[in-house]
Enzyme design. Structure first.
Site, PDB file in Angstrom:
ATOM      1  N   CYS A 177       0.825  -1.202   0.000  1.00  0.00           N
ATOM      2  CA  CYS A 177       0.000   0.000   0.000  1.00  0.00           C
ATOM      3  C   CYS A 177       0.861   1.254   0.000  1.00  0.00           C
ATOM      4  O   CYS A 177       0.477   2.279  -0.570  1.00  0.00           O
ATOM      5  CB  CYS A 177      -0.965  -0.007   1.188  1.00  0.00           C
ATOM      6  SG  CYS A 177      -0.168  -0.193   2.794  1.00  0.00           S
ATOM      7  N   HIS A 707      -1.902   0.655   7.597  1.00  0.00           N
ATOM      8  CA  HIS A 707      -2.304   0.698   6.188  1.00  0.00           C
ATOM      9  C   HIS A 707      -2.288   2.141   5.695  1.00  0.00           C
ATOM     10  O   HIS A 707      -2.627   3.063   6.432  1.00  0.00           O
ATOM     11  CB  HIS A 707      -3.697   0.095   6.031  1.00  0.00           C
ATOM     12  CG  HIS A 707      -4.188   0.073   4.622  1.00  0.00           C
ATOM     13  ND1 HIS A 707      -3.532  -0.605   3.620  1.00  0.00           N
ATOM     14  CD2 HIS A 707      -5.278   0.643   4.039  1.00  0.00           C
ATOM     15  CE1 HIS A 707      -4.187  -0.443   2.481  1.00  0.00           C
ATOM     16  NE2 HIS A 707      -5.235   0.310   2.712  1.00  0.00           N
TER      17      HIS A 707
END
Length: 1276
Positions: A177, A707
């Site tokens: 990510c 994340h």
């Protein structure tokens, strides 16, 4: 010499053989010409083939295999006559460098033939072309035999079609990510991607790249990968693409710089941006050098074959000439220059010469500080300073003439690059006497400011990063000014701290505006800034004094605590003036409560304030319940006791008013000074360099996990501001309040917060002009190689999509309903299939999940986007199946649910109930009961709402029993192809239908928003939920029916043997066992019929062997009971009738016979397709053979009067043997639907099944027990 034999058959490939008649396999073809392409005619063809075949145990298309062959041919023995012994080392053949030059070798990628290659003689050119063609055809024909590798594509390719109004996403292949976010941010700079598109020379389009220095070869490959990625992001028709080759190259570069591996591990986004940009900058320098020096090559052999690793003198340099060095004056784009190591400002700009042990990354430290200074950063840089070039000790010959247009083109690229990213920072030291000395000038590329979030807002943090008020014990200070600032500025928000050597993330709130003016940091405004900053410092000093006064007024020391001074004076004034006594008397009079107080109270001596312990001590006594609560009696001050009381009270009043006035004045002065400070730079002269927030990288999680996702600004054609959320694969439209709430942070550990910001200068129209082109116009501006790649990818996807649509249409025709579907004349909104890719394993607990995992659950609110509708054919099929299942469910439990939605909501409420239910989860997260949660506790509401959606399934996923007791858990882990948005809908609706106060209200708001945003008002999502809940209910019913049947069989085989029971009891229990087995058969059969729609066979609670066992044992036991009644001289068949004790229904003899006949037909049907797989299974074929034999014998030798009911029973048995046509079974409501929890049902079922051990032995025992009964019947 190689011979080619055409088969003459159209469409077939040629076969290639040697003169010895041995044919080459496809793999041998491939390796042979790979080797021959390099060594040409320097080695005999037979020798090449022999070397290939003697290594047949190896994988023939592996790069190491090819490298070994070439090394063997050049190192073994004496070289053939006329051939020099040479060493082959290069990216293609060196195992350590091979992976950096290209990805894993693919048999379908045949190196294209180059007719200009110096190793190809004119005589063999025609033959070589034909041979290459034959190999390509052969490999193409065999490519279909290769083992398919996992793909990122969804099983429903319709979901992969990108909405042109949204950006292309990037696939998260596992902790990527951070790279996805950085790629999206860099791609969002149109001019930058245009520079990457056009800077690469044509020589870089082939692998390996040779027109670059060896040390920059991987940098060049990185640039080429970014080019391809940006082109796909811009023109792809797919919803998302993957970055696999890019992450591999970043990993190689990181490890070559002695950094950690970046594959599969989370990285610090800000740190990786600086590294990636440094690598890209090196590649950009090399690209411009290659443009201006097309003859430059890192290959030093005269035949372009040998790549030397020498560090001294290059072989044959007198023939080909030493490659010219980089022109530092024209080509260098420095990332940094020297900085005085004594400076403490802006550590991002200081190039430390020694490795530092201080962690610079949120996710950990790198093993060594990576140098970013390049020797070509200064004019003094020479080729001798550049390592890795074997010919740099030789004088550089004159470079070939380059077209002036090419020079102008490169100059323009360099200028644009600098204008986007490059700036110069001037660091000055100002002494106490005002003397200014310049400490250093630093060129930054890109301009990256590292800010501390503890300052709370961007400008304060930026001022702290650029202005220091003192070094050590000196009174001097340091300031940084910039000239110029680039068009793009990056801000990194430092969110890590250390406590006892443990790294943790700072969740402090940090605000930043959408528009900032950077004039206050420019060198050209220095004089004005000095005056304004001096005035501002005076205001800050005054503000400090004012706040100190306020602190003294509001936090006056008292004992071990602090009090507000005004409150203390107010308390004394009230006490001396008997204010409380007056209030008490007034209240008593107003309430008509009259009583006289003793005059003694007036003469009460004042001995001090009454402390709480003084008047509470008696109430704490055990006998206090007998003493009336008299309230509080305050001391009274009289003139007799306190001479001068009136004057003292007046003085107190004056002092109290003075304190109030002083506090009001301080507050007003504080507000005035703060406004002056805030408005110091808000002057027209310092509002010329306007920057607009363009992109934000947000992080959710902790220091070592979490994340990333990106918010990107997009402006519509009419100039309206739109924000887009790019969360790996997903692209969603959001408004600014959502961006703000996710970016500023709240101080809560559960809240996300911004980690990096990118601002773009508002007047830099040239920077974003490329985004104003139409898609076709933009496509025509990119180089031909990228156009070809885009078209190739597009054609491949269109072909796959077309095949998918054709297959899908065929499948729908197979299962479509008879009723016609009404076609709407309106524009059809986007549709989706609610199946998830089979290759995606749901892992709710993973914080770096794909959008189909927990990241989607947490962030993609159902009311934040328009939920696509299901196709008409799917909707019609779902409605039909729900109706069919609902009919069966109501036949078994007619009064349990009012309608289908009641069934759904009942199952959802069960998710929230129980020890492991959602309510207990929420209470544990809150730390108190959910019903005590206040509506204004926004942080608690938001936190626990998201926590339940995000973490509940992850908490219970390892409790396997819950997978069959909690409806949503069952859906999430048994039906793994269900898309995650459906899971979110179920979890949100579970909270909505439960009595959870503000949480239920919030859930209902999200569902209402989803209905408003959806084209079908949320009908498709509701229909999916109804279908899943009916699947679940049927599964529980099948387990209940099977369990209740085995429970009754347990009574028959065990309890009835231990006690003398009446025949009617045995018949009732056996009949109930048969009914339970029938309901289980019907529910399980219906589930199997509909399993095709889910494309999953994990929806069954019970196995077929359980259903067979309870059906067989209950049936053969009932046959035995019927035979006993038929053989009895005293019992009649009517004596078998009974009332069901649970619902008072009378079961007639005909009902029993009908149930037996139906069950025997079912067993007969099963036996036709029976194949015994396990030793403990019941052999149905043998069972039916024995059963038919016994019944036929009984029927043939027994006779009754026609009027006798036993005659009718005998005829029924005879028909059962002769006619085995299975009638349609119907579910029965004869049993009370006393279903247990799904997990309990299965646990009990398995327990009874294990205890009973229903095997062939017990079946044979029951069938054998028929014999004496049949003998009795024959005698009758």
């Amino acid at each position: 010499m190689v011979e080619e034999n055409e088969t003459g058959t159209p469409g077939t490939s040629r076969t290639v053989t040697f003169h010895d008649g041995r044919k080459l396999t496809d793999a041998e073809h491939f390796v042979f010409f790979k080797v021959k392409e390099v060594i040409a005619d320097k080695v005999a063809e037979a020798e090449i083939l022999e070397s290939i075949r003697k290594r047949s145990e190896c994988k023939p298309t592996d790069e190491q295999f090819i490298s070994d062959i070439i090394n063997e041919l050049f190192y073994s023995g004496e070289p053939p006559k006329g051939r020099k012994s040479e060493r082959f080392i290069g990216p293609l053949f060196d195992p350590e460098k091979a992976s950096t030059a290209s990805g894993p070798m693919d048999c379908t990628d045949v190196v294209s033939y180059d007719s200009t290659h110096p190793n190809i003689s004119e005589i063999s050119k025609k033959e070589e072309v034909e041979m290459q063609s034959a190999i390509q055809q052969s490999l193409a024909s065999s490519a279909s035999q290769n083992i398919s590798r996992p793909t990122m594509l969804m099983s429903n390719l319709e979901d992969m079609v990108r909405n042109p109004n949204f950006s292309t996403g990037l696939y998260n292949s596992g902790n990527t990510c951070w790279l996805n976010c950085l790629s999206q941010v860099l791609y969002s700079i149109p001019k930058f991607r245009s520079i990457l598109y056009h800077c690469a020379p044509l020589s870089w389009h082939e692998q390996p790249i040779t027109n670059v220095k060896i040390e920059n070869q991987q940098h060049a490959e990185l640039l080429m990968l970014f080019r391809g990625l940006f082109a796909e992001l811009q023109f792809s028709e797919m919803k998302y693409i993957e970055v696999g080759p890019l992450i591999n190259m970043v990993d190689k570069l990181s490890k070559s710089s002695k950094g950690p591996s970046t594959i599969g591990t989370q990285q610090d986004a800000t740190e990786m941006l600086t590294l990636i940009f440094d690598w890209l900058q090196r590649a950009f320098d090399a690209a411009l050098h290659a443009q201006l020096n097309p003859e430059f090559s890192n290959v030093s052999d005269e035949e372009n074959l040998v790549i030397s690793d020498s560090t001294t003198t290059a072989p044959n340099s007198d023939i080909i000439g030493a490659p010219p060095g980089y022109n530092a004056a024209n080509l260098s784009l420095p990332s940094s220059s020297h900085v005085d190591p004594k400076s403490t400002l802006n550590p991002m700009y200081v190039n430390e010469k020694e490795p530092s042990s201080t962690p610079t990354s949120l996710f950990g430290t790198r093993s060594k500080t990576i140098e970013v200074n390049e020797s070509m950063d200064t004019e003094a840089a020479t080729s001798s300073n550049l390592p890795g070039n074997s010919v740099e000790n030789h004088p550089n010959p004159a470079a070939p003439e380059v077209d002036d247009n090419k020079k102008a083109f490169c100059d323009k690229l360099k200028e644009s690059f600098n204008n986007i990213f490059s700036s110069v920072c001037y660091t000055e030291s100002v002494a106490e006497d005002g003397t200014v000395s310049v400490k250093s000038n630093v060129r930054n590329c890109p301009q990256f400011f590292q800010l501390q979030v503890t300052y709370g807002n961007l400008h304060d943090a930026l001022e702290a990063a650029t202005f220091d008020h003192g070094l050590g014990n000196t009174a001097s200070h340091v300031r940084n000014l910039y000239d110029p600032l680039p068009a793009v500025i990056f801000f990194g928000l430092s969110r890590f701290s250390f406590n006892s050597n443990i790294e943790s993330k700072l969740h402090d709130k940090f605000t930043f505006p959408k528009i900032i003016f950077m004039d206050r940091y420019l060198k050209c405004n220095k004089e004005q800034l000095v005056q304004l900053r001096s005035h501002r410092e005076l205001c800050r000093d005054s503000l400090s004094e004012v706040r100190a006064k306020l602190s003294g007024l509001r936090r006056y020391p008292q004992g071990n605590g602090e009090v507000r001074l005004e409150d203390s004076f107010q308390t004394v004034w009230q006490a001396v003036s008997n204010f409380r006594e007056f209030v008490t008397f007034y209240l008593k009079v107003s309430q008509k409560t009259f009583f006289s107080r003793e005059d003694a109270h007036e003469n009460t001596a004042f001995v001090g304030p009454l402390t709480p312990s003084t008047y509470q001590s008696s109430s704490d006594n055990c006998s206090s319940k007998f003493v009336k609560d008299g309230g509080k009696l305050f001391p009274t001050f009289t003139e007799g006791f306190f001479p001068g009381k009136a004057a003292f009270i007046e003085t107190l009043q004056n002092m109290l008013e003075a304190l109030k006035t002083e506090e009001r004045d301080c507050l007003a002065e504080e507000a005035r000074l703060q406004e002056v400070i805030d408005q110091t730079y808000e002057v027209p002269e310092l509002q010329q360099h306007k920057y607009e927030l363009h992109a934000i990288i947000v992080h959710s999680g902790e220091a070592n996990r979490g994340h990333y996702w990106t918010y990107k600004l997009k402006k519509s054609i009419d100039g309206l501001e739109e924000w887009e959320k790019l969360n790996d694969q997903n692209a969603d439209r959001v408004d600014w309040p959502k961006v703000e709430s996710d970016s500023f942070g709240t101080g809560s550990r559960d809240a996300p917060s911004a980690y990096m910001l990118m601002y773009v200068r508002s007047d830099a129209e040239w920077l974003v002009s490329a985004d104003k082109l139409t898609a076709l116009e933009a496509f025509e501006t990119i180089p031909p190689d990228l156009q070809e790649k885009v078209l190739q990818k597009r054609d491949e996807f269109k072909e796959k999509l077309q095949r998918f649509r054709e297959n899908k249409e065929f499948n729908y025709q197979q299962f479509s309903v008879d009723s016609p579907t009404v076609q709407s004349t309106e524009e059809t909104p986007s549709s989706f299939s609610w199946y998830r890719d089979e290759l995606e394993d749901i892992d709710i607990g993973d914080e770096n999940a794909n959008p189909t995992k927990n990241d989607y659950l947490l962030n993609a609110r159902l009311d934040s986007y328009s939920v696509p509708i299901a196709p008409d054919v799917e909707t019609s099929e779902m409605k039909r199946m729900v109706s069919q299942m609902w009919n069966q469910i109501t036949k078994i439990a007619p009064r349990k649910y009012t309608d289908s939605q009641d069934l759904l909501d009942s199952n959802l409420r069960s998710v929230m109930e129980g020890e492991s239910g959602g309510i207990n989860f929420i209470n544990s997260r809150l730390g108190y009961d959910i019903h005590e949660l206040r509506s204004d506790a926004d942080n608690d509401v938001e936190g626990v709402y998201n926590a339940f959606i995000n973490e509940y399934l992850g908490l219970v996923k390892d409790l396997h029993e819950l997978q069959n007791s909690k409806f949503v858990v069952f859906v999430g882990f048994q039906l793994q192809r269900i898309h995650v948005p459906v899971l979110r809908y179920l979890l949100v609706r579970a909270m909505a239908v439960s009595e959870l106060g503000i949480i239920s209200q919030r859930a209902n708001n999200e569902l209402s928003g989803m209905s408003s945003n959806s084209h079908d008002k949320g009908t498709a999502m509701l229909q999916i939920a109804l279908l899943l809940s009916h699947f679940f209910e049927l599964g529980v019913m099948s387990a209940w029916g099977c369990r209740s049947s085995l429970e009754n069989i347990h009574v028959i085989l065990n309890d009835f043997k231990k006690k003398n029971s009446r025949g009617s009891e045995q018949i009732e229990v056996t009949y109930c066992a048969m009914i339970g087995a029938r309901n289980a058969r019907i529910c399980n059969g219906l589930l199997r019929e509909m399993a095709y729609f889910l494309e999953s066979y994990s929806i069954f609670f019970v196995s077929q062997k359980h259903i067979e066992a309870c059906t067989v044992f209950s049936t053969i036991t009932m046959i035995k009971l019927i035979m006993q009644h038929m053989a009895s001289k005293t019992l009649q068949l009517i004596d078998m009738e009974f009332h069901l004790s649970k619902n008072e229904r009378r079961v007639r003899f005909e009902d029993i016979i009908r149930e037996v006949v139906s069950s025997v037909c079912i067993i007969h049907h099963w036996s036709k397709s029976y194949s015994k797989e396990f030793q403990n299974e019941i052999n149905l074929k043998e069972l039916m053979g024995l059963l038919h034999l016994k019944v036929e014998f009984m029927v043939s030798l027994t006779s009754f009067e026609v009027a006798d009911p036993k005659y009718e029973c005998l005829q029924a048995f005879k028909a059962m043997v002769v006619n085995t046509v299975m009638d349609l079974e119907r579910a029965s409501n004869e049993l009370d639907y006393d279903v247990l929890d799904g997990a309990v049902e299965l646990r009990e079922l398995k327990k009874y099944f294990k205890e009973l051990q229903l095997t062939d032995v017990k079946v044979n025992n029951i069938i054998t027990s028929y014999d004496p009964i049949i003998e009795s019947l024959v005698k009758i």
